[in-house]
Motif scaffolding. Structure first.
Motif, PDB file in Angstrom:
ATOM      1  N   THR A 177     -28.311  16.626  27.978  1.00 33.10           N
ATOM      2  CA  THR A 177     -27.342  17.483  28.311  1.00 33.10           C
ATOM      3  C   THR A 177     -27.358  17.846  29.886  1.00 33.10           C
ATOM      4  O   THR A 177     -28.437  18.178  30.414  1.00 33.10           O
ATOM      5  CB  THR A 177     -27.651  18.928  27.473  1.00 33.10           C
ATOM      6  OG1 THR A 177     -27.725  18.458  26.528  1.00 33.10           O
ATOM      7  CG2 THR A 177     -26.513  19.787  27.915  1.00 33.10           C
TER       8      THR A 177
ATOM      9  N   TRP B  79     -28.652  31.830  30.980  1.00 28.90           N
ATOM     10  CA  TRP B  79     -29.253  31.307  32.270  1.00 28.90           C
ATOM     11  C   TRP B  79     -30.727  31.159  32.239  1.00 28.90           C
ATOM     12  O   TRP B  79     -31.348  32.227  32.220  1.00 28.90           O
ATOM     13  CB  TRP B  79     -28.564  31.921  33.634  1.00 28.90           C
ATOM     14  CG  TRP B  79     -29.167  31.388  34.566  1.00 28.90           C
ATOM     15  CD1 TRP B  79     -30.388  31.371  35.299  1.00 28.90           C
ATOM     16  CD2 TRP B  79     -28.583  30.189  35.327  1.00 28.90           C
ATOM     17  NE1 TRP B  79     -30.311  30.372  36.361  1.00 28.90           N
ATOM     18  CE2 TRP B  79     -29.309  29.712  36.433  1.00 28.90           C
ATOM     19  CE3 TRP B  79     -27.196  29.503  35.017  1.00 28.90           C
ATOM     20  CZ2 TRP B  79     -28.921  28.731  37.268  1.00 28.90           C
ATOM     21  CZ3 TRP B  79     -26.920  28.331  35.985  1.00 28.90           C
ATOM     22  CH2 TRP B  79     -27.826  28.103  37.170  1.00 28.90           C
TER      23      TRP B  79
ATOM     24  N   LEU C 215     -32.950  25.239  22.118  1.00 33.39           N
ATOM     25  CA  LEU C 215     -31.598  24.796  22.540  1.00 33.39           C
ATOM     26  C   LEU C 215     -30.357  25.837  22.610  1.00 33.39           C
ATOM     27  O   LEU C 215     -29.532  25.816  23.226  1.00 33.39           O
ATOM     28  CB  LEU C 215     -31.128  23.279  21.859  1.00 33.39           C
ATOM     29  CG  LEU C 215     -32.152  22.203  21.980  1.00 33.39           C
ATOM     30  CD1 LEU C 215     -31.855  21.321  21.255  1.00 33.39           C
ATOM     31  CD2 LEU C 215     -32.016  21.808  23.546  1.00 33.39           C
ATOM     32  N   ASP C 216     -30.323  26.552  21.328  1.00 36.00           N
ATOM     33  CA  ASP C 216     -29.268  27.387  21.082  1.00 36.00           C
ATOM     34  C   ASP C 216     -29.402  28.579  22.218  1.00 36.00           C
ATOM     35  O   ASP C 216     -28.422  28.981  22.971  1.00 36.00           O
ATOM     36  CB  ASP C 216     -29.383  28.136  19.924  1.00 36.00           C
ATOM     37  CG  ASP C 216     -28.847  27.264  18.736  1.00 36.00           C
ATOM     38  OD1 ASP C 216     -28.319  26.390  19.118  1.00 36.00           O
ATOM     39  OD2 ASP C 216     -29.435  27.813  17.409  1.00 36.00           O
TER      40      ASP C 216
ATOM     41  N   GLU D  16     -33.695  16.333  23.752  1.00 36.39           N
ATOM     42  CA  GLU D  16     -32.339  16.785  23.723  1.00 36.39           C
ATOM     43  C   GLU D  16     -31.930  17.573  24.978  1.00 36.39           C
ATOM     44  O   GLU D  16     -30.762  17.387  25.333  1.00 36.39           O
ATOM     45  CB  GLU D  16     -32.258  17.669  22.586  1.00 36.39           C
ATOM     46  CG  GLU D  16     -32.363  17.274  21.037  1.00 36.39           C
ATOM     47  CD  GLU D  16     -31.152  16.168  20.874  1.00 36.39           C
ATOM     48  OE1 GLU D  16     -29.994  16.428  21.151  1.00 36.39           O
ATOM     49  OE2 GLU D  16     -31.542  14.986  20.593  1.00 36.39           O
TER      50      GLU D  16
ATOM     51  N   LEU E  40     -30.612  28.101  25.400  1.00 33.46           N
ATOM     52  CA  LEU E  40     -30.439  27.392  26.438  1.00 33.46           C
ATOM     53  C   LEU E  40     -28.813  27.548  26.611  1.00 33.46           C
ATOM     54  O   LEU E  40     -28.178  27.712  27.848  1.00 33.46           O
ATOM     55  CB  LEU E  40     -30.556  26.203  26.745  1.00 33.46           C
ATOM     56  CG  LEU E  40     -32.256  26.008  26.997  1.00 33.46           C
ATOM     57  CD1 LEU E  40     -32.709  24.335  26.816  1.00 33.46           C
ATOM     58  CD2 LEU E  40     -32.619  26.326  28.277  1.00 33.46           C
ATOM     59  N   ASP E  41     -28.049  27.423  25.790  1.00 34.53           N
ATOM     60  CA  ASP E  41     -26.630  27.370  25.728  1.00 34.53           C
ATOM     61  C   ASP E  41     -26.043  28.767  25.925  1.00 34.53           C
ATOM     62  O   ASP E  41     -24.946  29.103  26.604  1.00 34.53           O
ATOM     63  CB  ASP E  41     -25.878  26.839  24.396  1.00 34.53           C
ATOM     64  CG  ASP E  41     -26.122  25.408  24.187  1.00 34.53           C
ATOM     65  OD1 ASP E  41     -26.253  24.800  25.337  1.00 34.53           O
ATOM     66  OD2 ASP E  41     -26.149  24.716  23.061  1.00 34.53           O
ATOM     67  N   GLN E  42     -26.813  29.668  25.520  1.00 35.27           N
ATOM     68  CA  GLN E  42     -26.435  31.162  25.642  1.00 35.27           C
ATOM     69  C   GLN E  42     -26.680  32.091  26.964  1.00 35.27           C
ATOM     70  O   GLN E  42     -26.084  33.043  27.013  1.00 35.27           O
ATOM     71  CB  GLN E  42     -26.840  31.987  24.286  1.00 35.27           C
ATOM     72  CG  GLN E  42     -26.506  31.442  23.067  1.00 35.27           C
ATOM     73  CD  GLN E  42     -27.121  32.057  21.823  1.00 35.27           C
ATOM     74  OE1 GLN E  42     -27.722  32.982  21.912  1.00 35.27           O
ATOM     75  NE2 GLN E  42     -26.763  31.409  20.876  1.00 35.27           N
TER      76      GLN E  42
ATOM     77  N   ALA F  98     -26.376  19.944  31.690  1.00 36.11           N
ATOM     78  CA  ALA F  98     -26.668  21.582  32.191  1.00 36.11           C
ATOM     79  C   ALA F  98     -27.937  21.737  32.029  1.00 36.11           C
ATOM     80  O   ALA F  98     -28.591  22.857  32.670  1.00 36.11           O
ATOM     81  CB  ALA F  98     -25.746  22.522  31.283  1.00 36.11           C
ATOM     82  N   HIS F  99     -28.631  21.052  31.145  1.00 35.14           N
ATOM     83  CA  HIS F  99     -30.161  21.456  30.701  1.00 35.14           C
ATOM     84  C   HIS F  99     -31.257  20.406  31.319  1.00 35.14           C
ATOM     85  O   HIS F  99     -32.507  20.790  31.420  1.00 35.14           O
ATOM     86  CB  HIS F  99     -30.333  21.427  29.299  1.00 35.14           C
ATOM     87  CG  HIS F  99     -29.422  22.465  28.598  1.00 35.14           C
ATOM     88  ND1 HIS F  99     -28.786  22.317  27.537  1.00 35.14           N
ATOM     89  CD2 HIS F  99     -28.861  23.724  29.025  1.00 35.14           C
ATOM     90  CE1 HIS F  99     -28.037  23.305  26.975  1.00 35.14           C
ATOM     91  NE2 HIS F  99     -28.111  24.288  27.992  1.00 35.14           N
TER      92      HIS F  99
END
Length: 128
Positions: A74, A49, A42-43, A70, A45-47, A76-77
């Protein structure tokens, strides 16, 4: 432009095998990122593309099913395609992940199986 892929598996050896299979598959690849559990995934995916997640189920900290749940929370995911690569034998668990949109590939696998699974998921956008 190639696909940016996130490989999430608690085994570094398995991550390397998946990456090798991806490199042999003939698919257009961009960056390949790695994570050792769902929380790290998940981290990542946040950092970065990410166009596709390749995910194991049984991992410490956060398993693959928890990570998918999770991701679905979200915006964006939630639409990132997921291919689950696992030795999981529980039909119930596999069905729950397929209901979330994942494709399932059993270990061991071939580069061709990985390629065909990814192509069917991305080209058709077909969800199970």
């Amino acid at each position: 432009m190639g696909m940016h892929i996130l490989v999430v598996d608690d085994s570094s050896v398995m991550r390397q095998m998946i990456i090798k299979a991806l490199n042999m598959s003939g698919l257009p690849l961009g960056e390949i990122h790695q994570a050792g559990n769902g929380r790290e995934g998940l981290d990542a995916l946040d950092q970065h593309w990410i166009d596709l997640v390749i995910l194991d189920i049984n991992m410490p900290v956060m398993n693959g099913e928890e990570m998918m749940n999770e991701m679905k929370k979200t915006p964006a995911h939630r639409d990132i395609p997921v291919v689950v690569v696992s030795t999981e034998g529980s039909a119930t668990r596999i069905q729950r992940m397929q209901a979330l949109g994942a494709r399932f590939v059993h270990k061991p696998f071939t580069p061709e199986l990985i390629r065909d699974t990814i192509q069917s998921l991305l080209v058709t956008g077909d969800q199970p």
